[in-house]
Design a protein around this motif. Structure first.
Motif, mmCIF file in Angstrom:
data_model
loop_
_atom_site.group_PDB
_atom_site.id
_atom_site.type_symbol
_atom_site.label_atom_id
_atom_site.label_comp_id
_atom_site.label_asym_id
_atom_site.label_seq_id
_atom_site.Cartn_x
_atom_site.Cartn_y
_atom_site.Cartn_z
ATOM 1 N N ALA A 104 66.922 -31.508 3.874
ATOM 2 C CA ALA A 104 67.859 -30.410 3.621
ATOM 3 C C ALA A 104 67.112 -29.090 3.444
ATOM 4 C CB ALA A 104 68.706 -30.715 2.386
ATOM 5 N N ALA A 105 65.976 -29.119 2.759
ATOM 6 C CA ALA A 105 65.185 -27.900 2.568
ATOM 7 C C ALA A 105 64.643 -27.389 3.902
ATOM 8 C CB ALA A 105 64.040 -28.160 1.597
ATOM 9 N N ALA A 106 64.196 -28.287 4.740
ATOM 10 C CA ALA A 106 63.690 -27.888 6.059
ATOM 11 C C ALA A 106 64.820 -27.300 6.897
ATOM 12 C CB ALA A 106 63.051 -29.077 6.764
ATOM 13 N N GLN A 107 65.981 -27.909 6.821
ATOM 14 C CA GLN A 107 67.134 -27.403 7.554
ATOM 15 C C GLN A 107 67.537 -26.013 7.037
ATOM 16 O OE1 GLN A 107 70.675 -29.786 7.185
ATOM 17 N NE2 GLN A 107 71.441 -29.105 9.185
ATOM 18 N N ALA A 108 67.519 -25.847 5.738
ATOM 19 C CA ALA A 108 67.869 -24.549 5.149
ATOM 20 C C ALA A 108 66.835 -23.482 5.510
ATOM 21 C CB ALA A 108 67.984 -24.678 3.627
ATOM 22 N N ALA A 109 65.582 -23.869 5.651
ATOM 23 C CA ALA A 109 64.526 -22.908 5.982
ATOM 24 C C ALA A 109 64.626 -22.432 7.425
ATOM 25 C CB ALA A 109 63.156 -23.527 5.718
ATOM 26 N N ILE A 110 65.059 -23.295 8.322
ATOM 27 C CA ILE A 110 65.123 -22.915 9.733
ATOM 28 C C ILE A 110 66.344 -22.052 10.040
ATOM 29 C CG2 ILE A 110 66.310 -24.976 10.556
ATOM 30 C CD1 ILE A 110 64.692 -24.809 13.096
ATOM 31 N N ALA A 111 67.421 -22.227 9.323
ATOM 32 C CA ALA A 111 68.667 -21.510 9.623
ATOM 33 C C ALA A 111 68.492 -19.992 9.654
ATOM 34 C CB ALA A 111 69.763 -21.932 8.654
ATOM 35 N N PRO A 112 67.883 -19.368 8.651
ATOM 36 C CA PRO A 112 67.742 -17.903 8.715
ATOM 37 C C PRO A 112 66.776 -17.447 9.809
ATOM 38 C CG PRO A 112 66.735 -18.751 6.688
ATOM 39 C CD PRO A 112 67.449 -19.894 7.359
ATOM 40 N N LYS A 113 65.772 -18.269 10.108
ATOM 41 C CA LYS A 113 64.842 -17.921 11.197
ATOM 42 C C LYS A 113 65.584 -17.876 12.522
ATOM 43 C CE LYS A 113 60.765 -19.948 9.017
ATOM 44 N NZ LYS A 113 59.770 -21.027 9.083
ATOM 45 N N VAL A 114 66.376 -18.913 12.781
ATOM 46 C CA VAL A 114 67.122 -18.982 14.040
ATOM 47 C C VAL A 114 68.165 -17.860 14.095
ATOM 48 C CG1 VAL A 114 68.742 -20.373 15.401
ATOM 49 C CG2 VAL A 114 66.693 -21.430 14.421
ATOM 50 N N ALA A 115 68.807 -17.574 12.985
ATOM 51 C CA ALA A 115 69.806 -16.494 12.947
ATOM 52 C C ALA A 115 69.157 -15.147 13.268
ATOM 53 C CB ALA A 115 70.491 -16.451 11.586
ATOM 54 N N ALA A 116 67.972 -14.912 12.735
ATOM 55 C CA ALA A 116 67.272 -13.648 13.006
ATOM 56 C C ALA A 116 66.867 -13.554 14.476
ATOM 57 C CB ALA A 116 66.049 -13.528 12.104
ATOM 58 N N ILE A 117 66.427 -14.664 15.029
ATOM 59 C CA ILE A 117 66.065 -14.683 16.454
ATOM 60 C C ILE A 117 67.306 -14.416 17.298
ATOM 61 C CG2 ILE A 117 65.251 -16.148 18.350
ATOM 62 C CD1 ILE A 117 63.463 -17.577 16.180
ATOM 63 N N GLU A 118 68.396 -15.077 16.980
ATOM 64 C CA GLU A 118 69.646 -14.899 17.726
ATOM 65 C C GLU A 118 70.128 -13.448 17.671
ATOM 66 O OE1 GLU A 118 71.847 -17.134 19.275
ATOM 67 O OE2 GLU A 118 70.894 -19.039 18.839
ATOM 68 N N ALA A 119 69.940 -12.790 16.533
ATOM 69 C CA ALA A 119 70.417 -11.414 16.358
ATOM 70 C C ALA A 119 69.554 -10.390 17.092
ATOM 71 C CB ALA A 119 70.472 -11.077 14.866
ATOM 72 N N ALA A 120 68.327 -10.727 17.388
ATOM 73 C CA ALA A 120 67.422 -9.779 18.051
ATOM 74 C C ALA A 120 67.902 -9.498 19.474
ATOM 75 C CB ALA A 120 66.004 -10.338 18.066
ATOM 76 N N THR A 121 67.756 -8.231 19.888
ATOM 77 C CA THR A 121 68.179 -7.846 21.240
ATOM 78 C C THR A 121 67.051 -7.204 22.039
ATOM 79 O OG1 THR A 121 68.974 -5.702 20.443
ATOM 80 C CG2 THR A 121 70.592 -7.510 20.537
ATOM 81 N N THR A 122 65.894 -6.982 21.408
ATOM 82 C CA THR A 122 64.773 -6.344 22.111
ATOM 83 C C THR A 122 63.472 -7.094 21.811
ATOM 84 O OG1 THR A 122 64.158 -4.862 20.297
ATOM 85 C CG2 THR A 122 65.865 -4.070 21.834
ATOM 86 N N HIS A 123 62.475 -6.850 22.638
ATOM 87 C CA HIS A 123 61.155 -7.427 22.387
ATOM 88 C C HIS A 123 60.572 -6.903 21.072
ATOM 89 C CE1 HIS A 123 60.332 -9.833 25.922
ATOM 90 N NE2 HIS A 123 60.773 -8.858 26.708
ATOM 91 N N ASP A 124 60.810 -5.634 20.771
ATOM 92 C CA ASP A 124 60.289 -5.074 19.521
ATOM 93 C C ASP A 124 60.858 -5.806 18.315
ATOM 94 O OD1 ASP A 124 58.667 -3.233 20.825
ATOM 95 O OD2 ASP A 124 60.151 -1.622 20.728
ATOM 96 N N GLU A 125 62.145 -6.129 18.358
ATOM 97 C CA GLU A 125 62.755 -6.880 17.251
ATOM 98 C C GLU A 125 62.157 -8.281 17.158
ATOM 99 O OE1 GLU A 125 67.128 -4.684 17.229
ATOM 100 O OE2 GLU A 125 66.890 -6.571 18.301
ATOM 101 N N LEU A 126 61.907 -8.904 18.285
ATOM 102 C CA LEU A 126 61.275 -10.226 18.269
ATOM 103 C C LEU A 126 59.841 -10.144 17.758
ATOM 104 C CD1 LEU A 126 62.641 -11.677 21.629
ATOM 105 C CD2 LEU A 126 63.359 -12.284 19.308
#
Length: 131
Positions: A104-126
């Motif tokens: 559960a902790a590993a799952q909770a840790a990945i969720a915000p990382k994936v959300a931030a990646i999904e929200a990025a729209t440019t290479h600079d943001e990535l």
């Protein structure tokens, strides 16, 4: 780095990074050099190479391609998932010591990382997410 190519009938037969025993100039062996343009990390990559036999030394030319933001996001999400996979595999090794809280902790840790990646729209943001 110096390379050596064997050209037979205007076609590359072999490419070596060590001198051929018969020597350059014999049996179609020629000197060759790589032409590899600089690329921007995480934004460009190299395609397959091609040869220019009309120059001496022969040129082994690497062309480049642009990495799209979407493709890069896919790779970053996969990388983010590796830590979760590691925890799952560790927990699966010994079912008697399985710790659902660790999963559960590993799952909770990945969720915000994936959300931030999904929200990025440019290479600079990535780039900023890579820290």
């Amino acid at each position: 780095m110096t390379h050596y190519v064997q050209v037979v009938g205007n076609e590359i037969k072999q490419v070596w990074d060590t001198p051929p025993a018969e020597g350059v100039g014999n049996n179609g062996w020629r000197n060759a050099v790589e032409v590899r343009p600089a690329i921007t990390a995480n934004r460009q990559g190299y395609t397959a190479h091609r040869f220019d036999l009309n120059v001496d030394p022969v040129q082994i030319i690497w062309d480049t391609y642009e990495i799209s933001v979407g493709d890069r996001k896919g790779g970053m999400k996969s990388n983010a998932g590796f830590e979760f996979q590691r925890v799952i595999q560790e927990q699966a090794r010994d079912p008697l010591k399985y710790d659902p809280a660790a999963v559960a902790a590993a799952q909770a840790a990945i969720a915000p990382k994936v959300a931030a990646i999904e929200a990025a729209t440019t290479h600079d943001e990535l780039d900023a997410l890579m820290g």
